[in-house]
Enzyme design. Structure first.
Site, PDB file in Angstrom:
ATOM      1  N   LYS A  17      34.844  87.891  57.580  1.00  0.00           N
ATOM      2  CA  LYS A  17      33.471  87.627  58.040  1.00  0.00           C
ATOM      3  C   LYS A  17      33.433  86.418  58.966  1.00  0.00           C
ATOM      4  O   LYS A  17      32.867  86.465  60.058  1.00  0.00           O
ATOM      5  CB  LYS A  17      32.561  87.365  56.828  1.00  0.00           C
ATOM      6  N   ASN A  18      34.017  85.314  58.507  1.00  0.00           N
ATOM      7  CA  ASN A  18      33.838  84.061  59.244  1.00  0.00           C
ATOM      8  C   ASN A  18      34.672  83.986  60.517  1.00  0.00           C
ATOM      9  O   ASN A  18      34.541  83.050  61.292  1.00  0.00           O
ATOM     10  CB  ASN A  18      34.093  82.872  58.319  1.00  0.00           C
ATOM     11  N   ASP A 111      20.135  75.548  53.444  1.00  0.00           N
ATOM     12  CA  ASP A 111      20.122  76.777  52.670  1.00  0.00           C
ATOM     13  C   ASP A 111      20.536  76.475  51.240  1.00  0.00           C
ATOM     14  O   ASP A 111      20.612  75.303  50.852  1.00  0.00           O
ATOM     15  CB  ASP A 111      20.974  77.867  53.306  1.00  0.00           C
ATOM     16  N   ASP A 299      34.371  78.171  49.305  1.00  0.00           N
ATOM     17  CA  ASP A 299      33.821  79.520  49.143  1.00  0.00           C
ATOM     18  C   ASP A 299      34.363  80.237  47.906  1.00  0.00           C
ATOM     19  O   ASP A 299      33.813  81.258  47.500  1.00  0.00           O
ATOM     20  CB  ASP A 299      34.122  80.371  50.389  1.00  0.00           C
ATOM     21  N   VAL A 321      32.740  69.759  49.673  1.00  0.00           N
ATOM     22  CA  VAL A 321      32.357  70.265  50.994  1.00  0.00           C
ATOM     23  C   VAL A 321      30.853  70.478  51.135  1.00  0.00           C
ATOM     24  O   VAL A 321      30.246  70.042  52.106  1.00  0.00           O
ATOM     25  CB  VAL A 321      33.148  71.553  51.340  1.00  0.00           C
TER      26      VAL A 321
HETATM   27  N1  EPU Z   1      28.544  69.078  58.407  1.00  0.00           N
HETATM   28  C1  EPU Z   1      27.875  67.992  58.909  1.00  0.00           C
HETATM   29  N2  EPU Z   1      27.542  67.977  60.231  1.00  0.00           N
HETATM   30  C2  EPU Z   1      27.871  69.000  61.066  1.00  0.00           C
HETATM   31  C3  EPU Z   1      28.575  70.117  60.552  1.00  0.00           C
HETATM   32  C4  EPU Z   1      28.898  70.124  59.204  1.00  0.00           C
HETATM   33  O1  EPU Z   1      27.552  67.052  58.178  1.00  0.00           O
HETATM   34  O2  EPU Z   1      27.548  68.927  62.256  1.00  0.00           O
HETATM   35  C5  EPU Z   1      28.871  69.112  56.970  1.00  0.00           C
HETATM   36  C6  EPU Z   1      28.140  70.259  56.269  1.00  0.00           C
HETATM   37  O3  EPU Z   1      26.833  69.878  55.904  1.00  0.00           O
HETATM   38  C7  EPU Z   1      29.023  70.528  55.097  1.00  0.00           C
HETATM   39  C8  EPU Z   1      30.430  70.240  55.633  1.00  0.00           C
HETATM   40  O4  EPU Z   1      30.228  69.429  56.806  1.00  0.00           O
HETATM   41  O5  EPU Z   1      28.731  69.666  54.051  1.00  0.00           O
HETATM   42  C9  EPU Z   1      31.232  71.477  55.993  1.00  0.00           C
HETATM   43  O6  EPU Z   1      30.601  72.214  56.973  1.00  0.00           O
HETATM   44  P1  EPU Z   1      31.391  73.098  58.048  1.00  0.00           P
HETATM   45  O7  EPU Z   1      30.792  72.835  59.381  1.00  0.00           O
HETATM   46  O8  EPU Z   1      32.857  72.929  57.882  1.00  0.00           O
HETATM   47  O9  EPU Z   1      30.998  74.569  57.567  1.00  0.00           O
HETATM   48  P2  EPU Z   1      30.254  75.698  58.378  1.00  0.00           P
HETATM   49  O10 EPU Z   1      30.921  75.896  59.693  1.00  0.00           O
HETATM   50  O11 EPU Z   1      28.795  75.494  58.344  1.00  0.00           O
HETATM   51  C10 EPU Z   1      31.873  77.547  57.470  1.00  0.00           C
HETATM   52  C11 EPU Z   1      31.709  78.868  56.776  1.00  0.00           C
HETATM   53  C12 EPU Z   1      31.263  78.648  55.336  1.00  0.00           C
HETATM   54  C13 EPU Z   1      32.319  77.796  54.640  1.00  0.00           C
HETATM   55  C14 EPU Z   1      32.512  76.487  55.406  1.00  0.00           C
HETATM   56  C15 EPU Z   1      33.600  75.613  54.826  1.00  0.00           C
HETATM   57  C16 EPU Z   1      31.041  80.342  58.536  1.00  0.00           C
HETATM   58  C17 EPU Z   1      29.997  81.201  59.137  1.00  0.00           C
HETATM   59  N3  EPU Z   1      30.716  79.656  57.464  1.00  0.00           N
HETATM   60  O12 EPU Z   1      30.578  76.942  57.456  1.00  0.00           O
HETATM   61  O13 EPU Z   1      31.229  79.927  54.734  1.00  0.00           O
HETATM   62  O14 EPU Z   1      31.902  77.528  53.328  1.00  0.00           O
HETATM   63  O15 EPU Z   1      32.845  76.774  56.778  1.00  0.00           O
HETATM   64  O16 EPU Z   1      34.793  76.287  54.764  1.00  0.00           O
HETATM   65  O17 EPU Z   1      32.172  80.302  58.995  1.00  0.00           O
HETATM   66  C18 EPU Z   1      30.375  81.636  53.387  1.00  0.00           C
HETATM   67  O18 EPU Z   1      31.140  82.409  53.975  1.00  0.00           O
HETATM   68  O19 EPU Z   1      29.720  82.000  52.370  1.00  0.00           O
HETATM   69  C19 EPU Z   1      30.211  80.282  53.882  1.00  0.00           C
HETATM   70  C20 EPU Z   1      29.224  79.478  53.499  1.00  0.00           C
END
Ligand code: EPU
Length: 411
Positions: A17-18, A111, A299, A321
């Site tokens: 998915k991701n 969320d 996850d 995380v």
């Molecule tokens: N964060 C910040 N500022 C930012 C970006 C992130 O503070 O600008 C913080 C977030 O609030 C969080 C942490 O950094 O606490 C991690 O966020 P990250 O950006 O790494 O995650 P994401 O890109 O929003 C993706 C996956 C998630 C998965 C995370 C961590 C996708 C669409 N989503 O999210 O997947 O948990 O990486 O591995 O790729 C899921 O599939 O159910 C899911 C939530």
């Protein structure tokens, strides 16, 4: 569903998915027809297809093959009504800025798993020359030509790394992303771009270097398999004291979860593209800390919680995380587990068996975990709002049924 039942048999995995969501966004940068093979048939992919169509791209699906045509004129706005349904829509920001020099994207809200800001995405893009303003819930960016630069991320955010990588691919000059996320999905995104003609090195390491190219040409790309889906079934096998072979995966992508299952007493057999997980006794308690890849994935934390809830002894699980990823614990405790949350630690006192209860799904991963809980629990468990699970898992119920779970979906 009726439990307890051990999961037994062989199951195949879908594309990640991701990875799929980011590859779809990245396709906006490629004028022409991009073909993505092994696209999972899940709601989030349908939602991203809607976002791309709204932006002016053509998206067709034939089984697990997606064809995305971004050769026409694109629009710059990803509206609230689409972004609010899926936060990953923010990944169109980098591609739109690269292709059009402007983008207007609704700010994703928080969320069920935390507040999820996008400051790291915006800071990095600003360093590449983008001027941002935010009004009426939208973030608007404009740039004449993106310029390569050095960006040191404060945290190895997956989404920020991907947006910056996308913006850098056709930027002027060289971009270096330091403290980059190392997730396999980032390597997949880089491999896709390389096939389109991009110059990228270091994807999968903390330092990614991208030398901007003038244009990208269309390609056909096979999406990597979903490591979180694989991990879910691996943990499900162990939690239900079953025996499951998971096929069509890259075992290295779930090495740490597999090691943790071994530590808890499971027998794990790895081969090139499959893994077999067997558990004959009650799991042992273990401690666990979630971290960016190659650490233990957040996850898979909820599924581990379900397994450890039935372990002999007490475990401590630390979530590093996402701030609110323990919200589902109250639901699990309704199934008889003894879990106490203190800040980002959960103390889990294992019970012999979970007992069935009606429970409510807050998000994709907690949803999958609660279903596993129902399979392990004594009695009939009803899982409400299970539609969340379809956002991220292809044929979850059908796959569990094929492994012997007594489970049905009621409208
Ligand atoms: N964060 C910040 N500022 C930012 C970006 C992130 O503070 O600008 C913080 C977030 O609030 C969080 C942490 O950094 O606490 C991690 O966020 P990250 O950006 O790494 O995650 P994401 O890109 O929003 C993706 C996956 C998630 C998965 C995370 C961590 C996708 C669409 N989503 O999210 O997947 O948990 O990486 O591995 O790729 C899921 O599939 O159910 C899911 C939530």
């Amino acid at each position: 569903m009726h439990g307890p039942r051990p999961l037994e048999g062989t199951v195949g995995m879908a594309g990640a998915k991701n990875s799929a969501l980011k590859l779809m966004a990245a396709s906006l940068m490629v004028p022409g027809e991009v073909v993505l093979e092994r696209a999972p048939q899940i709601t989030d992919v349908d939602l991203m297809a809607d976002v791309l169509r709204r932006l002016g791209a053509g998206v067709e699906r034939d089984g697990d093959v997606l064809t995305i045509d971004s050769s026409g004129e694109l629009l710059e706005e990803a509206p609230y009504e689409l972004v609010r349904k899926m936060r990953a829509s923010i990944q169109v920001l980098g591609p739109l800025l690269a292709r059009l020099g402007r983008a207007r994207v609704s700010m994703p809200g928080g969320d069920a798993i935390g507040s999820r800001p996008i400051d790291l995405h915006l800071d990095g893009l600003e360093r590449m020359g983008v001027k941002f303003s935010s009004q009426h819930g939208y973030v608007e960016g404009v740039v004449d030509r993106l310029k390569g630069t050095r960006v040191l991320l404060e945290f190895p955010s997956v989404g920020a790394t991907e947006n910056l990588l996308m913006a850098a691919v056709t930027a002027e000059g060289t971009t270096v992303i330091e403290n980059a996320a190392r997730e396999p999905e980032i390597q997949d995104l880089a491999a896709f771009f390389q096939a389109c003609g991009a110059r990228i090195s270091g994807a999968g390491t903390p330092t990614i270097e991208i030398e901007g190219v003038d244009g990208l040409s269309p390609t056909r790309h096979r999406i990597i398999s979903d490591r979180i889906e694989a991990g879910t079934f691996a943990i499900g096998a162990a939690a239900s004291r079953g025996d499951v072979t998971i096929e069509g995966i890259e075992p290295l992508h779930i090495e740490l979860p597999l090691q943790k299952l071994e530590e808890a007493g499971a027998e794990v057999t790895r081969s090139d593209s499959s893994v077999r997980v067997r558990m004959s006794a009650r799991p042992r308690s273990i401690d666990l800390v979630t971290l960016p890849y190659p650490g233990f994935p957040t996850d898979l934390q909820p599924m581990m919680m379900v397994m450890l809830a039935q372990a002999g002894g007490s475990s401590i699980l630390t979530e590093n995380v996402f701030e609110s990823r323990f919200l589902f614990v109250d639901e699990l405790n309704r199934m008889g587990s003894h879990i106490r949350v203190e800040g980002h630690h959960a103390v889990i006192r294992g019970v012999e068996r979970l007992s069935s209860a009606p429970v409510q799904v807050p998000d994709i991963r907690a949803g999958a975990a609660l279903v596993l809980g129902g399979i392990c629990a004594e009695g009939v468990t009803e899982v409400y709002d299970s539609g969340h699970i379809d956002r991220g898992y292809e044929d979850f119920v059908e796959k569990l049924q094929a492994l012997g779970a007594d489970i049905e979906v009621r409208a």
